[in-house]
Each structure stands twice: as C-alpha cells, then as structure tokens.
Write a protein that holds these residues in place. Structure first.
Motif, PDB file in Angstrom:
ATOM      1  N   TYR A 158       1.982   1.880  -3.425  1.00  0.00           N
ATOM      2  CA  TYR A 158       0.869   2.424  -4.218  1.00  0.00           C
ATOM      3  C   TYR A 158       0.736   3.923  -3.969  1.00  0.00           C
ATOM      4  O   TYR A 158       0.620   4.715  -4.909  1.00  0.00           O
ATOM      5  N   PRO A 170      -4.990  -0.663  -3.073  1.00  0.00           N
ATOM      6  CA  PRO A 170      -5.253  -1.083  -1.701  1.00  0.00           C
ATOM      7  C   PRO A 170      -6.699  -1.540  -1.509  1.00  0.00           C
ATOM      8  O   PRO A 170      -7.644  -0.868  -1.937  1.00  0.00           O
ATOM      9  N   VAL A 173       0.843  -1.200   0.000  1.00  0.00           N
ATOM     10  CA  VAL A 173       0.000   0.000   0.000  1.00  0.00           C
ATOM     11  C   VAL A 173       0.877   1.248   0.000  1.00  0.00           C
ATOM     12  O   VAL A 173       0.587   2.216  -0.701  1.00  0.00           O
ATOM     13  N   ILE A 191      -3.182  -5.716  -1.269  1.00  0.00           N
ATOM     14  CA  ILE A 191      -3.247  -5.168  -2.630  1.00  0.00           C
ATOM     15  C   ILE A 191      -3.997  -6.164  -3.502  1.00  0.00           C
ATOM     16  O   ILE A 191      -3.664  -7.345  -3.528  1.00  0.00           O
TER      17      ILE A 191
END
Length: 197
Positions: A9, A41, A6, A36
């Motif tokens: 990301y 997420p 996450v 993920i």
C-alpha cells in the motif's frame, strides 16, 4: 488491483511514502494488529478496528474508527464528512506537515483504551431496504438467488441493492446484476474482498 500488504500500500503511494512510513511506525509501536481492510492499512484490537492510515490526493491521514469518543486528545481531529460521518475522525497531513510521534501516540493510546472499554458509536438504523426492480425480477427467475439474498446480513443486502440502484443506465444495472448473482449465491458481500483482516 487490491493491495495485499501494508508495505505494498505504501509503495503504491510514493508521494506520501515518508509520511505513511512514519504513521505506520507509530502504529507498530502499539499492541494493535496490522492488516489490510477496504484496500488500506487498518489497526485492530482483538478483531475490532481502532485506527487506520490512508493516502489521498491532497493529504494523508490517520483515522480513528471511534474518534468521536476521544475526549482528551481532540484538537487535531477532523470529521471527514460533516453531517454524514458519526464516529470516524481523522488527523490530516499535507506535504510539509511535521508528523510528531509523541503527540500522535497520545491519540492512539486513548483510542485503544476506548476500544478496550468496549465503547463505540452504534450506527443509526438506516431506512428500510428497497430492493430494486431489476433484482426483484431476477428473484422471480431464480428462487435460489432470492433465498441466498435473504440469508445475507442486512448490510450486505443493502450493499447489493444500492449497487444496482445507483447505476444510471439500464445496461449498467443489468451488467452489475450479472456480476453480483454468483457473489450472492456464494454468500459473499459486495466488498468482502477488501476485508481481509
């Protein structure tokens, strides 16, 4: 390149970093498991998707997988694709919008309760699977490929059929076919690598 965490990301979306961090903090303040899926997420309860966060070009969003079932907290919810999306709902945030944890927490808690009760919107059975001619021809050449395809779930079969059918040029269809043959034989779905939760 698929993101593995996450944090990764969030770092790949610097424009929305502050907003995504705020949304993540709200989600981490719940019993939901963070992972993920589909490259973004997702927050799950006992393996069932409840919510997710995502960044787009003009907004970022907090998603609810069964958001259409929320009854008490609905005013901020949007259907991302009216007429297409049945269950998913999102709360969108544009630059400058204030993220208010005390308000959003109510949506998240209601979504968790819906999941705990086992409520969900069942997908409407889609039309009959149409296997494209290119894939049918490959089955005639390789019976093991056909056997492997038949052992896949209907959803995975449809992903592969659509992947070939949606290509416009014959050369693209053939290159896609070559790409998916080993995946089919391995029993993989087209999008499995994005579902690592």
């Amino acid at each position: 390149m698929a993101v593995k965490s996450v944090q990764e990301y969030i770092e790949t979306h610097p424009i929305w970093e502050k907003e995504l961090e705020s949304l993540r903090a709200i989600m981490q303040n719940t019993e939901l498991e963070e992972c993920i899926k589909w490259g973004a997420p997702v927050y799950a309860l006992k393996g069932k998707n409840v919510a997710g966060i995502a960044a787009f070009k003009n907004h970022c969003a907090l998603w609810f997988f069964n958001g259409a079932l929320l009854k008490e907290n609905t005013i901020l919810l949007h259907n991302a694709q009216e007429g297409k999306t049945k269950a998913l709902r999102q709360i969108r945030f544009e630059k400058g919008d204030k993220i208010e944890p005390e308000i959003l927490q109510k949506y998240v808690l209601e979504a968790i309760q819906i999941q705990r009760e086992g409520k969900e919107i069942k997908p409407v059975p889609s039309k009959e699977l149409v296997v494209p001619s290119e894939l049918q021809a490959a089955f005639k050449e390789d019976k093991n490929l056909e056997t492997s395809f038949q052992q896949l779930t209907k959803g995975k079969q449809r992903e592969y059929a659509d992947y070939i059918s949606q290509a416009k040029r014959e050369t693209t269809k053939q290159s896609r076919l070559e790409k998916i043959k080993p995946m089919i034989k391995n029993g993989e779905g087209l999008h499995d690598k994005y579902k690592n939760c």
